[in-house]
Each structure stands twice: as structure tokens, then as C-alpha cells.
Design a protein around this motif. Structure first.
Motif, PDB file in Angstrom:
ATOM      1  N   LYS A 146      37.633  46.139  34.942  1.00 50.40           N
ATOM      2  CA  LYS A 146      38.514  45.577  34.517  1.00 50.40           C
ATOM      3  C   LYS A 146      38.881  44.264  34.880  1.00 50.40           C
ATOM      4  N   HIS A 147      39.434  43.664  33.206  1.00 48.27           N
ATOM      5  CA  HIS A 147      39.138  42.587  33.436  1.00 48.27           C
ATOM      6  C   HIS A 147      40.851  42.599  32.215  1.00 48.27           C
ATOM      7  N   LEU A 148      41.407  41.124  32.109  1.00 49.34           N
ATOM      8  CA  LEU A 148      42.326  40.923  30.613  1.00 49.34           C
ATOM      9  C   LEU A 148      42.114  39.701  30.320  1.00 49.34           C
ATOM     10  N   ILE A 149      41.887  38.981  29.459  1.00 50.19           N
ATOM     11  CA  ILE A 149      41.870  37.858  28.242  1.00 50.19           C
ATOM     12  C   ILE A 149      43.567  37.498  27.845  1.00 50.19           C
ATOM     13  N   GLU A 150      43.760  36.147  28.730  1.00 48.43           N
ATOM     14  CA  GLU A 150      44.913  35.823  28.137  1.00 48.43           C
ATOM     15  C   GLU A 150      44.710  34.314  27.231  1.00 48.43           C
ATOM     16  N   ASP A 151      44.878  33.934  26.064  1.00 50.89           N
ATOM     17  CA  ASP A 151      43.968  32.096  25.547  1.00 50.89           C
ATOM     18  C   ASP A 151      43.446  31.854  27.099  1.00 50.89           C
ATOM     19  N   THR A 152      43.265  31.040  27.411  1.00 52.63           N
ATOM     20  CA  THR A 152      42.256  30.357  28.217  1.00 52.63           C
ATOM     21  C   THR A 152      41.727  30.773  30.002  1.00 52.63           C
ATOM     22  N   ARG A 153      42.613  31.503  30.084  1.00 56.74           N
ATOM     23  CA  ARG A 153      42.146  32.512  31.058  1.00 56.74           C
ATOM     24  C   ARG A 153      41.614  33.487  30.879  1.00 56.74           C
ATOM     25  N   MET A 154      41.027  33.954  32.625  1.00 54.17           N
ATOM     26  CA  MET A 154      40.791  35.671  32.644  1.00 54.17           C
ATOM     27  C   MET A 154      40.639  35.825  33.852  1.00 54.17           C
ATOM     28  N   GLN A 155      41.361  37.717  33.849  1.00 61.42           N
ATOM     29  CA  GLN A 155      41.354  38.181  35.173  1.00 61.42           C
ATOM     30  C   GLN A 155      40.071  39.155  34.857  1.00 61.42           C
ATOM     31  N   VAL A 156      39.894  39.292  36.272  1.00 57.72           N
ATOM     32  CA  VAL A 156      38.807  39.886  36.670  1.00 57.72           C
ATOM     33  C   VAL A 156      39.085  41.089  37.839  1.00 57.72           C
ATOM     34  N   TRP A 157      39.075  42.093  38.208  1.00 54.13           N
ATOM     35  CA  TRP A 157      39.972  43.236  39.559  1.00 54.13           C
ATOM     36  C   TRP A 157      38.967  43.112  39.985  1.00 54.13           C
ATOM     37  N   PHE A 158      38.298  44.203  40.458  1.00 51.13           N
ATOM     38  CA  PHE A 158      37.859  44.239  41.901  1.00 51.13           C
ATOM     39  C   PHE A 158      38.372  45.890  42.029  1.00 51.13           C
ATOM     40  N   ASP A 159      37.238  46.828  42.449  1.00 54.37           N
ATOM     41  CA  ASP A 159      37.607  48.093  42.878  1.00 54.37           C
ATOM     42  C   ASP A 159      38.315  48.820  44.360  1.00 54.37           C
ATOM     43  N   GLU A 160      37.856  47.393  45.714  1.00 58.18           N
ATOM     44  CA  GLU A 160      38.637  46.840  46.437  1.00 58.18           C
ATOM     45  C   GLU A 160      38.731  45.111  46.572  1.00 58.18           C
ATOM     46  N   PRO A 161      39.201  44.820  47.766  1.00 59.18           N
ATOM     47  CA  PRO A 161      39.898  43.600  47.799  1.00 59.18           C
ATOM     48  C   PRO A 161      38.597  42.811  47.945  1.00 59.18           C
ATOM     49  N   ILE A 162      38.375  41.146  47.915  1.00 53.03           N
ATOM     50  CA  ILE A 162      37.579  40.127  48.598  1.00 53.03           C
ATOM     51  C   ILE A 162      37.465  40.383  49.609  1.00 53.03           C
ATOM     52  N   PRO A 163      37.597  40.715  51.055  1.00 57.12           N
ATOM     53  CA  PRO A 163      38.396  39.955  52.247  1.00 57.12           C
ATOM     54  C   PRO A 163      38.465  38.430  52.341  1.00 57.12           C
ATOM     55  N   ALA A 164      38.871  38.414  53.628  1.00 50.56           N
ATOM     56  CA  ALA A 164      39.372  37.688  53.799  1.00 50.56           C
ATOM     57  C   ALA A 164      38.290  36.823  54.620  1.00 50.56           C
ATOM     58  N   LYS A 165      38.673  34.882  54.677  1.00 48.07           N
ATOM     59  CA  LYS A 165      37.480  34.499  55.867  1.00 48.07           C
ATOM     60  C   LYS A 165      36.237  34.986  55.865  1.00 48.07           C
ATOM     61  N   GLY A 166      35.868  34.634  54.515  1.00 48.04           N
ATOM     62  CA  GLY A 166      33.976  34.546  54.352  1.00 48.04           C
ATOM     63  C   GLY A 166      33.634  36.055  53.390  1.00 48.04           C
ATOM     64  N   GLY A 167      34.741  36.956  53.330  1.00 44.65           N
ATOM     65  CA  GLY A 167      34.310  37.633  51.727  1.00 44.65           C
ATOM     66  C   GLY A 167      33.575  37.504  50.587  1.00 44.65           C
ATOM     67  N   THR A 168      32.825  37.727  49.634  1.00 40.35           N
ATOM     68  CA  THR A 168      31.745  38.293  49.143  1.00 40.35           C
ATOM     69  C   THR A 168      31.929  38.345  47.701  1.00 40.35           C
ATOM     70  N   ALA A 169      31.772  38.138  46.451  1.00 43.49           N
ATOM     71  CA  ALA A 169      32.148  39.249  45.814  1.00 43.49           C
ATOM     72  C   ALA A 169      31.275  38.677  44.240  1.00 43.49           C
ATOM     73  N   THR A 170      30.572  39.034  43.216  1.00 44.37           N
ATOM     74  CA  THR A 170      29.941  38.879  42.129  1.00 44.37           C
ATOM     75  C   THR A 170      30.105  39.512  40.922  1.00 44.37           C
ATOM     76  N   ILE A 171      30.770  38.269  39.974  1.00 41.56           N
ATOM     77  CA  ILE A 171      30.747  38.835  38.539  1.00 41.56           C
ATOM     78  C   ILE A 171      30.121  38.311  37.731  1.00 41.56           C
ATOM     79  N   SER A 172      29.872  38.952  36.495  1.00 38.87           N
ATOM     80  CA  SER A 172      28.595  38.839  35.437  1.00 38.87           C
ATOM     81  C   SER A 172      29.164  39.257  34.292  1.00 38.87           C
TER      82      SER A 172
END
Length: 650
Positions: A146-172
Motif C-alpha cells: 500500500k502506497h500513495l504518491i502525491e507530487d514529490t512525496r510518497m506515503q508507504v503504509w505497513f500492515d502493522e506499526p513500526i514499534p517505538a524506540k528502536g523498531g525497524t522496517a524495510t521498504i523497497s
């Protein structure tokens, strides 16, 4: 006793009866000296201008592989971003910057460019093709597309939130775009006699900053506003036709794979030489038997850079390539290198580029903070001057003083904003202005002053300061009139630091504070208040009046001498402040015997009014008094800065 009383009556009469000698201490100028903005400490930033123990910032590491098609003029590849959320809140999505989307007919940048054009014109037949978007939280999280492109910005969503204080994610994702010819004076391609020069910047999707000030920083890429980026490590591979030379941000990781044995030897020689060494001479352009491994087709160049906020690279079959050793204060040595076409060759032109690069990096490393990267590369392109970590693009037609100036300026940006990671899109003065300031001292030092440094000749800019269309330093770059941007972002803040160093604080106090600011905020994200607070705390001076007057005001300086009168064997100097904010007053007093002395009156003389009477205690005859004898201040009224031969007789 009678004589003293009589003298006092004369002085009182002078104060009360003469329009040029006003009473003092009857007003209250606290508004000039009070706090003009909230600079109190926060949970994440201390009142002394440091990150607190609760300070956090997120990070992004990049792996990128791209291929250049030099017939279709396209760049195609894949980016993988490993993102770390150090913030105290979960993140359900991330915002990315897609700056190549500026080069489309309906981009916000295109639609806000004046019909007559400006420096930030760009092609409108480009933009990204994005595909195969995947986003995963943690090592084994579900894949979201899931993603949205608006002009020079792009929003990429996750199926679950990235945890706070050190959580990691990978976007490709995969991406491709047509390389513009006109890339807003920041990137693009240039055709020269021996082929094309490709200057790649803003070339890959990158994560926006999520910070403790406003969360996601998502201002669109319009033109004048530059960049605000997270720090991380970059590993990138660039595949190009085998006869191309590629230079990029960071360290070349595979010289044995992309350079001939002869070129590898020259590469090693350059790393040991204080003088410029040819890697590819003008006569060897396109001579792949000398410069390349024996192959044809395509070849991949591999680069890495650590703790950087961006990367850029250049590729061409038309490059002359030379290099020399840079000596850093720690004893470490790195490589200065330049690539340029035959059109730029010559001792009056780009043949001195590596000499300039070496001198610039060595100066800033010694004076302010050691340069952190493995190479410093200057690239000749059809770009007025643009900076990236470890790599510049400068105009291929620049020569002499102009080439020194642009090379030195762009390399200075490695300190602001590459090391000290301010928000260029909002606070251009925190990178352009600070850099313009340090350029002044680098130019003074280079080759014993081969080229002029004149930022301290502040009064040459007075036409701007009295122009009714002037704008303040605090004007955002995308908002500022383009005709004012040079003053708003570069010259006026640079002059402000000149005044602070050379007139208000003095070099030792200023340098201690400025070096401490750089070290404290290296690879972090300072705000304007962090700079103000840190400079005050280290220098030991309340400078609210200065920040308010010069950085967050649009007024001018006008200190004056109303008159000088004798009094009881001494002299009384009657001063006035007709300007919009206070300044200390440096007086130079010249005596009849030819001797001179200086007295600095503190800024506090203006706390209770705009007039001050200063007593010069002397038994010598005063013949001249001058305010700011070195002309450090851009005082807009030169007519009242000195008092001429006195009319009074002793």
C-alpha cells in the motif's frame, strides 16, 4: 569645591539645553533586550543548546543498484531502505521524497515557477516510474504494497506499526526516470565534444525526516528550498558502459574491477602525493586500453559511505581525472579528486580544481571539525554549484577566482548541512549563511590570499539593507523573492557571523562556541534555537538583542556621534542609536600627538534609551573620534560615524 560644582552645572545645562546632548536613562528598551522567541529547554533539547538525554532521531540505511542507459538517457534500478524508528511513538507509515517528480508538467514546482523562468527551471518530461513497492516491519512481518504518491512525496503504509524506540522496517521498490538536461541547476546531463556528462542528484527515493519538532517534514520539493534528510549508511552500485568513469560520494570499493592495472597504480600514487597527479590525462580520454580492464559492454562501480545524509555520483566517457592527497589533523589521509572534460582543461581553469579541493578540505578540517569521508570529489557539469556529501557539481566553464569560490563554497557545505544536519528547506541561513561565513576565512588563507575575501566589507551591501523590498533572514527560501535569496540565505547571515566574531565576541570566544556547536550537533538535527542557545552558553553572552535584530528582524544599524565636547579637562562623546536595534560601540580616539586608542562600550549602554554620553578621560587633546574604525558593521548612515576636527578650544 566651587570649581567642581560650577562644572557640574555646566554639564547639566548642556544636557538639558542642547538638542544634541540628550538626557539618558529615561526610557526602557527592554523589548530590544528581552527574549524574542521561546528558547527554553524541552524534553529533547536543553536550554544550553544541546541534545538532551531524551533526544532521538530516526535513521535510514540504503542499498541501491542502478543501471545507466546512455542512449535512452535513463537510470533504472532498485532501492532497499532499512529504517529505524527511534522515536517514542509507533509509526503506521513513512513518508518518502520523490524529487525526480519535480520534472513533470503538473508538479507543484513546475506550476509555481514564474513564466519568465528562474534559476530553478527544470525539464518537464521526466518523473519517476515506481513499481514493486514492498514494506515490511521487522524481519518476518507481513509484506504491504500500500502506497500513495502525491507530487514529490510518497506515503508507504505497513500492515502493522513500526514499534517505538528502536523498531525497524524495510521498504523497497524499483524505480526509473529519464535524466533531465535541465535539472534545476542541481543535476542533469551535459553534452560535450567527447560525449555526455551525467550528474546524478536527487536520484533515488529517500525517507523524509520524522523529528521531535513537527513529526513528518513533508514540504514539497519546489525549487529554492533544498533538503532535510536522515543519516545512515549507503551501499550503492552503478552499472554503466565500460568506457565511462564514475565518481561518487564515499569510497570506491572495487578499484581492481573497474580500473586497469596502470590506472590502479596511478590511483595509489595520487593517494601519496601532495601534488596533483593525472589518473586519466587529456590525451587518454576514451583510451580504454590504458584506463579500463579488457572488456566491453557494461561495468559496475561500487561505492560506500557511512553516516551520511545523501549521495550523488557522476558518470561520463569524457572525463579527465586527476587527484592528490588530503592531510587531515588526525594524521589520516584521504583523496581529493576532480573530473572534467577537455572544454574545462587548463591551468586557469579545472586543472587547479584538485589543488582547490585539497586546500579547502584541509582548512575546514583544521579550523572547525575534521572531514569525515574517504574522498572529496569535484565534478565539472552544467551546474552553477551544488553540494552533496563528499562530492560537488560545479560549472564546467568556471575559471580562476570563480572556480576557487564555487569549489570552496560547495566543499564548505560538507560542514553545513552534511555534518551539522539542519533543515535546509526552511532555514537556508543555517547552511548557506554559515558556509558563506567559513568561506571567508578559507579564502583569506588560501595561497596567502591569492583571491580576495570581502565578506567583512559589509557596507558594500548597504544598498540592499536600505531597499524597501528587502526580506529578513527568517524568510523561507521557497517564499523569498529569488532576487533577494542571495542576501537572505547567504550574505546577510554570513555578515551576521562576521559581526559576531570580529566585533561583538572576538575570535577566541566565537571560535570556541562555533566549534562546540559543530561538534555537539554533528550528524544531528539542530533548530535555530539550539544554535542561539549553544552560542550564548559557550561564549558566555546573552545575545537575544543580536538574534532578534539581525536574524529575526529586518531593521538596520545606525550608530552615530552627535557631538564631542570638552569637560573638566576630559571629553564627552554624545552617542546616539538611530538604528532599529542596539549594538556595542567601538570608539577609536585620535589625539593631537598622532596617537590613538580604542574603547569598546558594551551593548548595555542602550538599555534605557537611544542616547548615551561617554566620558573620555585624558589629558591629551582629542582631534577625532570614530565609531567602528574597521568598518565591520553595515552601518547604513556613514555621515554620523565620526566626529571631525573640534570647533571647541581648550
Amino acid at each position: 569645591m566651587m570649581k567642581k560644582m560650577f562644572s557640574g552645572l555646566i554639564l547639566t545645562a548642556l544636557f538639558l539645553g542642547s538638542p544634541s546632548i540628550a538626557q539618558q536613562g529615561l526610557e526602557n528598551n527592554q523589548s530590544d533586550f528581552g527574549e524574542f522567541m521561546n528558547r527554553k529547554g524541552t524534553f529533547t533539547r536543553t536550554a544550553s543548546g544541546k541534545p538532551s538525554e531524551n533526544y532521538w532521531q530516526n535513521a535510514a540505511d540504503y542499498q541501491i543498484e542502478v543501471t545507466l542507459d546512455d542512449e535512452a538517457h535513463t537510470l533504472t534500478g532498485k532501492v532497499t531502505i532499512d529504517y529505524t524508528n527511534n522515536s517514542p511513538e509507533e509509526l503506521s507509515f513513512v513518508w518518502l521524497q520523490l524529487e525526480q517528480n519535480r520534472f513533470t508538467p503538473d508538479s507543484r514546482g513546475t506550476l509555481t515557477t514564474p513564466v519568465q523562468g528562474n534559476r530553478y527551471n527544470g525539464d518537464i518530461d521526466g518523473g519517476y516510474d515506481i513499481s514493486e513497492v514492498q514494506a515490511t516491519v521487522g524481519k518476518r512481518g507481513a509484506v504491504s504494497t500500500k502506497h500513495l504518491i502525491e507530487d514529490t512525496r510518497m506515503q508507504v503504509w505497513f500492515d502493522e506499526p513500526i514499534p517505538a524506540k528502536g523498531g525497524t522496517a524495510t521498504i523497497s521498490m524499483n524505480f526509473s526516470f529519464k535524466v533531465p538536461i535541465k535539472g534545476m541547476d542541481r543535476m542533469g546531463r551535459l553534452q560535450v565534444k567527447d560525449g555526455w556528462i551525467y550528474a546524478f542528484a536527487q536520484w533515488y527515493p529517500k525517507v523524509s525526516v520524522f523529528d521531535d519538532i513537527e513529526g513528518w517534514n513533508v514540504e514539497p520539493y519546489l525549487g529554492a528550498g533544498e533538503f532535510y534528510l536522515e543519516y545512515g549508511d549507503f551501499d550503492y552500485k552503478v552499472t554503466v558502459p565500460y568506457d565511462h568513469i564514475v565518481v561518487g560520494s564515499g569510497k570506491l570499493m572495487n578499484p581492481k574491477e573497474v580500473l586497469s592495472a596502470e590506472l590502479q597504480n596511478r590511483y595509489q600514487d595520487a593517494q601519496q602525493s601532495n601534488e596533483t597527479v593525472y589518473l586519466v590525462s587529456p590525451d587518454e580520454i576514451k583510451n580504454t586500453e590504458i584506463t579500463r580492464p579488457k572488456q566491453d559492454g557494461m561495468i559496475t562501480w561500487h561505492f560506500q559511505i557511512e553516516n551520511a545524509r545523501d549521495i550523488a555520483f557522476a558518470s561520463s566517457e569524457s572525463f579527465i581525472w586527476d587527484a592528490a592527497k588530503i592531510n587531515l589533523p588526525s594524521g589520516k589521509t584521504i583523496l581529493a579528486q576532480s573530473v572534467y572534460p577537455k572544454e574545462s582543461d587548463g591551468q586557469e581553469a579545472w586543472s587547479r580544481s584538485t589543488e582547490y579541493s585539497k586546500a579547502s578540505i584541509e582548512h575546514y578540517s583544521e579550523k572547525w571539525y575534521e572531514y569525515p569521508y574517504d574522498a572529496a570529489t569535484n565534478v565539472a557539469a552544467d551546474i552553477g554549484g551544488m553540494e552533496y556529501p563528499g562530492l560537488n557539481f560545479c560549472r564546467y566553464t568556471s575559471k580562476g577566482e570563480g572556480l576557487w569560490g564555487v569549489t570552496d563554497h560547495e566543499f564548505g557545505h560538507n560542514w553545513f548541512p552534511m555534518i551539522v544536519g539542519s533543515n535546509e528547506r526552511r532555514y537556508a541561513w543555517m547552511d548557506e549563511g554559515f558556509n558563506t561565513f567559513i568561506n571567508h576565512y578559507s579564502t583569506l588563507e588560501f595561497n596567502d590570499g591569492e583571491y580576495p575575501a570581502n565578506l567583512d566589507q559589509t557596507r558594500r551591501y548597504n544598498n540592499y539593507f536600505v531597499n524597501e523590498n528587502r526580506e529578513g533572514i527568517d524568510t523561507y527560501p521557497d517564499v523569498a523573492n529569488t532576487s533577494n535569496l542571495g542576501m537572505v540565505a547567504y550574505m546577510k547571515p554570513g555578515i551576521g557571523l562576521i559581526m559576531l566574531r570580529e566585533y561583538v565576541l572576538g575570535p577566541e570566544r566565537f571560535d570556541n562556541a562555533f566549534r562546540s556547536y559543530i561538534e555537539t550537533w554533528a550528524y544531528k538535527h539542530p533548530q535555530p534555537s539550539d544554535f542561539f542557545n549553544h552560542m550564548e552558553n559557550v561564549a558566555g553572552e546573552n545575545l537575544s538583542w543580536f538574534w532578534q535584530g539581525w536574524f529575526y528582524g529586518n531593521g538596520n544599524i545606525d550608530l552615530g556621534i552627535n557631538t564631542v565636547v570638552p569637560y573638566s579637562g576630559n571629553y564627552l562623546v554624545v552617542l546616539t542609536n538611530k538604528g532599529d536595534f542596539p549594538m556595542p560601540v567601538l570608539l577609536e580616539i585620535e589625539f593631537e600627538d598622532g596617537s590613538k586608542e580604542r574603547q569598546m562600550l558594551p551593548v548595555e549602554i542602550w538599555q534605557r534609551g537611544d542616547n548615551w554620553n561617554h566620558l573620555i578621560r585624558t589629558d591629551k587633546r582629542v582631534v577625532k573620534v570614530t565609531i567602528d574604525p574597521d568598518k565591520i558593521l553595515p552601518d547604513v548612515n556613514l555621515g554620523n560615524d565620526s566626529w571631525p576636527q573640534p570647533l571647541y578650544e581648550d
